[in-house]
Design an enzyme around this catalytic site. Structure first.
Site, PDB file in Angstrom:
ATOM      1  CB  THR A  80      -9.949   5.684   5.372  1.00 18.01           C
ATOM      2  OG1 THR A  80      -8.878   5.735   6.315  1.00 18.01           O
ATOM      3  CG2 THR A  80      -9.975   4.325   4.706  1.00 18.01           C
ATOM      4  CE  LYS A 108      -3.271  -3.153  10.068  1.00 16.72           C
ATOM      5  NZ  LYS A 108      -3.663  -2.295   8.931  1.00 16.72           N
ATOM      6  CE  LYS A 140      -3.538  -0.294   2.802  1.00 20.29           C
ATOM      7  NZ  LYS A 140      -4.337  -0.207   4.047  1.00 20.29           N
ATOM      8  CB  SER A 156      -0.839   8.157   8.472  1.00 23.38           C
ATOM      9  OG  SER A 156      -1.867   7.739   9.326  1.00 23.38           O
TER      10      SER A 156
HETATM   11  N1  GLU Z   1      -4.893   1.178   9.480  1.00 20.08           N
HETATM   12  C1  GLU Z   1      -4.899   1.966   8.277  1.00 20.08           C
HETATM   13  C2  GLU Z   1      -4.561   1.095   7.078  1.00 20.08           C
HETATM   14  O1  GLU Z   1      -4.717  -0.102   7.113  1.00 20.08           O
HETATM   15  C3  GLU Z   1      -4.033   3.199   8.396  1.00 20.08           C
HETATM   16  C4  GLU Z   1      -2.568   2.941   8.578  1.00 20.08           C
HETATM   17  C5  GLU Z   1      -1.762   4.202   8.855  1.00 20.08           C
HETATM   18  O2  GLU Z   1      -2.321   5.291   8.826  1.00 20.08           O
HETATM   19  O3  GLU Z   1      -0.575   4.042   9.110  1.00 20.08           O
HETATM   20  O4  GLU Z   1      -4.205   1.575   6.042  1.00 20.08           O
END
Ligand code: GLU
Length: 424
Positions: free
Chosen positions: A183, A99, A87, A351
């Site tokens: 998001t 994660k 991503k 972020s």
């Molecule tokens: N948990 C979100 C994702 O899966 C955001 C991750 C982030 O902002 O670092 O993309």
């Protein structure tokens, strides 16, 4: 390589990526398992299991959320950290993939226990995260306040205020404006870009959304306001459906007041202003709509129910809502899938903006955040669609190829096989 790598293997069959790059992607760089002792309100001591994984940091510090959910396991966290690697590369963010998670049902513990658990998690992983190492963020069932407690705990341990250690914080603790809606807004830009590229002129496209949390509910409202017809939405307790379209702002208002979609329709006054039906989860996934948007949890569409999907487009706003076993069936049925590593990347993109703001100490306006978000999402969606057309591959495979090219560039910068072996 196992089923986890099925999509990677598919992408590799359409592009030449160095063996070094593939080798680097086979295993997580580090997988940390911790126990978090928490004093419960009744005096008991309970040990919770927590995890933090850095899958890959070739392109920068690891980045990715922390989830609190009863089903969290090390395998799940490793898979989600692997997805974050791709991503961040799709969006060209200077981050690798990470994660974290805790195996807990956050709804079953008190607010005091939740704070102690959040701070305990940071006590356990504090040596393994940091603004230049691994930068957590919110994910399923974690929120701004939890990010604030975590940042505070890290700052206490290190004896200096360190906002850039975590993103998705409250504004007053160094959060970014626009992170809470990022998001959903990112997904909205992806949808609009795709619809334009596909010359989709239809006036009111019909949409079904699974999941009415932060991403699903805000996206529902954005689409509603843009003229899409949202015929169904669901939460963990069930779905509501109206052929003529739901009035999303009212649904959101009542959901916020009652925390439960069913009560919105069945006990409250919206019942009187809208005709609706209740559906179960499987019925929602099988609706004959233009767009299906799974925005809840992973593995919702599998080889068991993939044939029932009638939507033309599926936007993966959740992480991993389509199991890789369902890919072929959906593709054969002509369903166009916009993968999570593109569709929900707006969150991690803002972020990144938050991390920049923390490091420079200069805070942006909402206009600037959303403008930069739009630029990134539109540009990278176009890039992915271009790869998809050029290579005649699915949009998912194109997104993987696009990410792999960037990952390879970073791996090769440190020396390729031919660099070391030429002339030997
Ligand atoms: N948990 C979100 C994702 O899966 C955001 C991750 C982030 O902002 O670092 O993309």
């Amino acid at each position: 390589m196992g089923t986890k790598f099925k999509r990677l293997m598919e992408a590799l069959s359409h592009t030449t990526i160095s063996d070094d790059t593939v080798e680097r992607l086979k295993y997580p760089k580090s997988s940390l398992k911790v126990s978090i002792p928490v004093r419960m309100d009744n005096g008991d001591l309970k040990n919770f299991q927590g995890y933090r994984v850095i899958y890959n940091n070739t392109r920068g510090p690891a980045k990715g959320g922390i989830r609190f959910h009863p089903d969290v396991s090390i395998e799940e966290v490793e898979l989600l950290a692997y997805l974050m690697t791709f991503k961040c590369a799709v969006l060209n963010l200077p981050f690798g993939g990470g994660k974290g998670g805790v195996t807990v049902d956050p709804k079953s513990i008190s607010k005091f226990e939740l704070e102690r658990l959040s701070r305990g998690y940071i006590n356990a992983v504090a040596d393994f995260i940091g603004p230049d190492v691994d930068v957590p963020a919110p994910d399923v069932y974690t929120n701004q306040m939890i990010m604030g407690w975590m940042m505070d705990q890290y700052s206490i341990i290190h004896r200096k205020i360190t906002p850039a250690v975590i993103t998705g914080k409250p504004l007053s603790m160094g959060g970014s404006v626009g992170r809470d809606t990022a998001t959903a807004l990112g997904s909205f830009f992806v949808i609009r870009t795709l619809m334009k590229e596909q010359n989709c002129k239809k006036d009111s496209l019909t949409v079904a959304i699974q999941g009415f949390g932060n991403a699903g509910s805000i996206l529902a409202e954005l689409l509603f306001r843009a003229g899409y017809k949202i015929v169904a939405v669901s939460d963990s307790k069930g779905a509501i459906y109206s052929e003529n379209g739901l009035d999303i702002p009212s649904v959101r208002k009542y959901k916020n007041a009652t925390r439960d979609l069913k009560s919105v329709y069945c006990e409250d006054s919206v019942c009187n202003i809208l005709e609706h039906q209740t559906l179960n989860n499987e019925e929602l996934l099988a609706l004959d709509v233009d767009m299906l948007i799974p925005a809840a949890l992973e593995n919702q569409i599998t080889e068991v129910n993939a044939n029932a999907v009638k939507a033309k487009y599926v936007f993966e706003v959740a992480n991993g809502p389509i199991a890789s076993g369902a890919d072929e069936i959906l593709e054969e049925n002509g369903v166009i899938i916009i993968p999570d590593i593109l569709a929900n990347a707006g969150g991690v993109t803002v972020s990144y903006f938050e991390w920049i703001q923390n490091r420079t100490g200069h805070y942006w306006t909402l206009g600037k955040v959303n403008k930069r978000l739009k630029q990134k999402m539109v540009q990278e969606t176009k890039n992915v669609l271009e790869v998809s057309q050029r290579e005649s591959v699915s949009i998912r495979t194109a997104a993987y190829i696009h990410a792999l090219n960037r990952l390879e560039e970073a791996v090769n910068a440190g020396g390729t096989k031919s660099f070391y072996t030429d002339g030997i």
